[in-house]
Design a protein around this motif. Structure first.
Motif, PDB file in Angstrom:
ATOM      1  N   TYR A 240       0.827  -1.206   0.000  1.00 31.90           N
ATOM      2  CA  TYR A 240       0.000   0.000   0.000  1.00 31.90           C
ATOM      3  C   TYR A 240       0.865   1.262   0.000  1.00 31.90           C
ATOM      4  N   ARG A 241       1.852   1.310   0.875  1.00 30.85           N
ATOM      5  CA  ARG A 241       2.681   2.517   0.967  1.00 30.85           C
ATOM      6  C   ARG A 241       3.496   2.740  -0.308  1.00 30.85           C
ATOM      7  N   SER A 242       3.907   1.652  -0.950  1.00 26.78           N
ATOM      8  CA  SER A 242       4.597   1.789  -2.240  1.00 26.78           C
ATOM      9  C   SER A 242       3.655   2.365  -3.292  1.00 26.78           C
ATOM     10  N   CYS A 243       2.406   1.933  -3.240  1.00 25.68           N
ATOM     11  CA  CYS A 243       1.409   2.358  -4.223  1.00 25.68           C
ATOM     12  C   CYS A 243       1.069   3.839  -4.094  1.00 25.68           C
ATOM     13  N   VAL A 244       1.052   4.363  -2.884  1.00 29.99           N
ATOM     14  CA  VAL A 244       0.687   5.772  -2.690  1.00 29.99           C
ATOM     15  C   VAL A 244       1.893   6.704  -2.765  1.00 29.99           C
ATOM     16  N   ASN A 245       3.083   6.139  -2.922  1.00 28.73           N
ATOM     17  CA  ASN A 245       4.295   6.957  -3.012  1.00 28.73           C
ATOM     18  C   ASN A 245       4.440   7.478  -4.446  1.00 28.73           C
ATOM     19  N   THR A 246       3.631   8.471  -4.772  1.00 32.97           N
ATOM     20  CA  THR A 246       3.584   8.958  -6.153  1.00 32.97           C
ATOM     21  C   THR A 246       4.886   9.643  -6.575  1.00 32.97           C
ATOM     22  N   THR A 247       5.643  10.163  -5.620  1.00 35.16           N
ATOM     23  CA  THR A 247       6.920  10.792  -5.966  1.00 35.16           C
ATOM     24  C   THR A 247       7.875   9.766  -6.564  1.00 35.16           C
ATOM     25  N   ALA A 248       8.019   8.628  -5.875  1.00 31.01           N
ATOM     26  CA  ALA A 248       8.894   7.562  -6.382  1.00 31.01           C
ATOM     27  C   ALA A 248       8.347   6.974  -7.674  1.00 31.01           C
ATOM     28  N   ILE A 249       7.025   6.866  -7.761  1.00 32.40           N
ATOM     29  CA  ILE A 249       6.402   6.291  -8.959  1.00 32.40           C
ATOM     30  C   ILE A 249       6.659   7.177 -10.170  1.00 32.40           C
ATOM     31  N   GLU A 250       6.497   8.485 -10.014  1.00 31.32           N
ATOM     32  CA  GLU A 250       6.730   9.404 -11.132  1.00 31.32           C
ATOM     33  C   GLU A 250       8.206   9.420 -11.537  1.00 31.32           C
ATOM     34  N   GLU A 251       9.099   9.276 -10.558  1.00 34.71           N
ATOM     35  CA  GLU A 251      10.527   9.231 -10.872  1.00 34.71           C
ATOM     36  C   GLU A 251      10.862   7.977 -11.685  1.00 34.71           C
ATOM     37  N   THR A 252      10.219   6.859 -11.347  1.00 35.16           N
ATOM     38  CA  THR A 252      10.454   5.604 -12.071  1.00 35.16           C
ATOM     39  C   THR A 252       9.805   5.645 -13.440  1.00 35.16           C
ATOM     40  N   GLY A 253       8.629   6.268 -13.516  1.00 35.19           N
ATOM     41  CA  GLY A 253       7.925   6.399 -14.782  1.00 35.19           C
ATOM     42  C   GLY A 253       7.466   5.060 -15.334  1.00 35.19           C
ATOM     43  N   VAL A 254       7.439   4.983 -16.653  1.00 41.86           N
ATOM     44  CA  VAL A 254       6.927   3.786 -17.314  1.00 41.86           C
ATOM     45  C   VAL A 254       8.027   2.774 -17.614  1.00 41.86           C
ATOM     46  N   GLY A 255       9.174   2.960 -16.994  1.00 41.84           N
ATOM     47  CA  GLY A 255      10.280   2.025 -17.195  1.00 41.84           C
ATOM     48  C   GLY A 255       9.918   0.565 -17.004  1.00 41.84           C
ATOM     49  N   PRO A 256       9.102   0.231 -15.968  1.00 46.03           N
ATOM     50  CA  PRO A 256       8.733  -1.179 -15.784  1.00 46.03           C
ATOM     51  C   PRO A 256       7.964  -1.784 -16.956  1.00 46.03           C
ATOM     52  N   LEU A 257       7.425  -0.942 -17.850  1.00 50.40           N
ATOM     53  CA  LEU A 257       6.723  -1.480 -19.024  1.00 50.40           C
ATOM     54  C   LEU A 257       7.684  -1.977 -20.104  1.00 50.40           C
ATOM     55  N   ILE A 258       8.912  -1.503 -20.074  1.00 50.29           N
ATOM     56  CA  ILE A 258       9.838  -1.768 -21.172  1.00 50.29           C
ATOM     57  C   ILE A 258      10.044  -3.261 -21.444  1.00 50.29           C
ATOM     58  N   PRO A 259      10.269  -4.112 -20.425  1.00 50.84           N
ATOM     59  CA  PRO A 259      10.430  -5.541 -20.733  1.00 50.84           C
ATOM     60  C   PRO A 259       9.209  -6.145 -21.417  1.00 50.84           C
ATOM     61  N   PHE A 260       8.016  -5.717 -21.010  1.00 54.02           N
ATOM     62  CA  PHE A 260       6.793  -6.212 -21.652  1.00 54.02           C
ATOM     63  C   PHE A 260       6.711  -5.729 -23.100  1.00 54.02           C
ATOM     64  N   VAL A 261       7.002  -4.440 -23.306  1.00 55.43           N
ATOM     65  CA  VAL A 261       6.951  -3.870 -24.652  1.00 55.43           C
ATOM     66  C   VAL A 261       7.930  -4.599 -25.564  1.00 55.43           C
ATOM     67  N   ASN A 262       9.135  -4.833 -25.058  1.00 54.31           N
ATOM     68  CA  ASN A 262      10.143  -5.533 -25.867  1.00 54.31           C
ATOM     69  C   ASN A 262       9.685  -6.937 -26.222  1.00 54.31           C
ATOM     70  N   GLN A 263       9.050  -7.614 -25.260  1.00 58.02           N
ATOM     71  CA  GLN A 263       8.599  -8.983 -25.539  1.00 58.02           C
ATOM     72  C   GLN A 263       7.498  -8.996 -26.588  1.00 58.02           C
ATOM     73  N   VAL A 264       6.580  -8.027 -26.517  1.00 60.63           N
ATOM     74  CA  VAL A 264       5.530  -7.938 -27.536  1.00 60.63           C
ATOM     75  C   VAL A 264       6.159  -7.684 -28.899  1.00 60.63           C
ATOM     76  N   GLN A 265       7.131  -6.803 -28.941  1.00 61.66           N
ATOM     77  CA  GLN A 265       7.792  -6.488 -30.209  1.00 61.66           C
ATOM     78  C   GLN A 265       8.475  -7.704 -30.823  1.00 61.66           C
ATOM     79  N   GLU A 266       8.900  -8.634 -29.980  1.00 61.57           N
ATOM     80  CA  GLU A 266       9.633  -9.808 -30.468  1.00 61.57           C
ATOM     81  C   GLU A 266       8.721 -10.963 -30.877  1.00 61.57           C
ATOM     82  N   VAL A 267       7.409 -10.803 -30.718  1.00 62.55           N
ATOM     83  CA  VAL A 267       6.486 -11.870 -31.128  1.00 62.55           C
ATOM     84  C   VAL A 267       6.623 -12.121 -32.627  1.00 62.55           C
ATOM     85  N   LYS A 268       6.840 -13.380 -32.982  1.00 61.81           N
ATOM     86  CA  LYS A 268       7.029 -13.725 -34.390  1.00 61.81           C
ATOM     87  C   LYS A 268       6.136 -14.866 -34.853  1.00 61.81           C
ATOM     88  N   ASP A 269       5.478 -15.542 -33.891  1.00 62.52           N
ATOM     89  CA  ASP A 269       4.598 -16.655 -34.243  1.00 62.52           C
ATOM     90  C   ASP A 269       3.610 -16.864 -33.102  1.00 62.52           C
TER      91      ASP A 269
END
Length: 352
Positions: free
Chosen positions: A68-97
């Motif tokens: 809960y406290r991690s979730c409401v820590n918007t300062t840390a969340i904004e600093e991290t940004g959407v970086g955690p999405l990158i591994p997912f985005v890369n995996q989607v991009q690599e879909v070939k079959d």
């Protein structure tokens, strides 16, 4: 007395039973600006539990408290940004079959992003002492199928709203993809994502069918034959353990229940023939729309904009409330222990 207040005693139940049974509720029920619906019994319990548990979870050193406290820590969340999405985005991009597509679907479901279909573990109707895996239709963004194909002007405007928001979300995704053309790809991706969701929505069973159609038991071999393009045996084994450990044969040992068989049959046909780039656009939108709203204020605003367009929601759900419900959903056993420790006396615990 509580139930009597929900009735409309002035209505004739023989003429309008709904008005008689719910008239009092319809007259007095109110919704807060951040709510989309209200149910007398359930919301009363939910609000009471949230009121009692919120201070306990917020102050707890348990996993739920840390979550809960991690979730409401918007300062840390904004600093991290959407970086955690990158591994997912890369995996989607690599879909070939279709096999690599199923791997992405697995990881997205594991991150609680429902795509293509949904699932749950419930009581096996043939043996109440055991559980069964239920596979079901799912993975669309708008509230119900008719939003995608109704010719009503209001529904067309909601689809236009979907495309506007999806384009905004995919612009944010585009910045995470090397060589992505931000001038053209987000708009194209928004259109293709809507096309994928529309094709899925047309396969959904109607509410009437869902109420009357019983789930049928399948073996994993039968499921694989029903929906070969979806590689569901790999998905089920992955959800039970490590995705790459295909020696695990858990899929052959469990009961699998499906209510809308035609959905999985025709979904397999669609996925097996649709261009992968089109499906990847849908996956990227769902990924950023569902997860990104908790990482980035612009994506949060995009999600709220779609809710305004589609449902008329007046206010955003407060961050603390979203985080509290997220903690309860993610760590129910931990939250349940807090509740028992604080609200169950020794005698009640012993009786239980």
């Amino acid at each position: 007395r509580d139930m009597q207040a929900l009735l409309d005693a002035g209505a004739d139940p023989c003429d309008d039973f709904y008005q008689y049974a719910c008239g009092g509720f319809l007259k007095t029920a109110t919704m807060k600006g951040d709510e989309l619906e209200v149910a007398y019994a359930w919301d009363g319990v939910s609000r009471n539990n949230t009121h009692r548990l919120s201070p306990l979870i917020a102050a707890s050193d348990s996993l739920a408290g840390i979550f809960y406290r991690s979730c409401v820590n918007t300062t840390a969340i904004e600093e991290t940004g959407v970086g955690p999405l990158i591994p997912f985005v890369n995996q989607v991009q690599e879909v070939k079959d279709l096999v690599s597509l199923e791997a992405v679907i697995f990881w997205m479901h594991k991150a609680n992003v429902v795509v293509m279909y949904d699932w749950s573990v419930e009581v096996d109707p043939r043996n109440p002492r055991k559980a069964a895996l239920y596979l079901m239709q799912g993975g669309i963004t708008l509230p119900s199928p008719e939003y995608y194909f109704s010719s009503e002007p209001s529904m067309k405007s909601k689809r236009d709203g979907y495309k506007q928001v999806a384009e905004q979300v995919l612009k944010r995704v585009c910045r995470l993809i090397k060589g992505c053309d931000e001038e053209t790809w987000p708009k194209w991706g928004a259109e293709k994502s809507l096309e994928v969701e529309t094709a899925m929505a047309k396969l959904f069973a109607s509410p009437a069918q869902q109420r009357t159609e019983r789930a049928t038991a399948f073996t994993i071999e039968e499921v694989s034959k029903l929906s070969p393009s979806m590689h569901l045996q790999r998905f089920i084994n992955a959800m039970a353990g490590t995705f790459h450990s295909q020696g695990d044969t858990i899929a052959s040992k469990i009961s699998i229940m499906i209510r809308n068989q035609d959905y999985f049959r025709h979904l397999s046909d669609f996925v097996g023939t649709a261009p992968l780039d089109k499906i990847k656009a849908y996956l990227l939108f769902r990924l950023a729309f569902v997860l990104g709203a908790d990482m980035d204020s612009d994506l949060e605003e995009a999600g709220f904009k779609l809710q305004q367009i589609v449902t008329g929601q007046v206010k955003k759900v407060p961050r603390w409330k979203k985080c509290m419900h997220a903690a309860m959903n993610a760590l129910p056993d931990d939250v349940g222990k807090l509740f028992i420790d604080h609200f169950f006396g020794a005698e009640t615990k012993e009786a239980a």
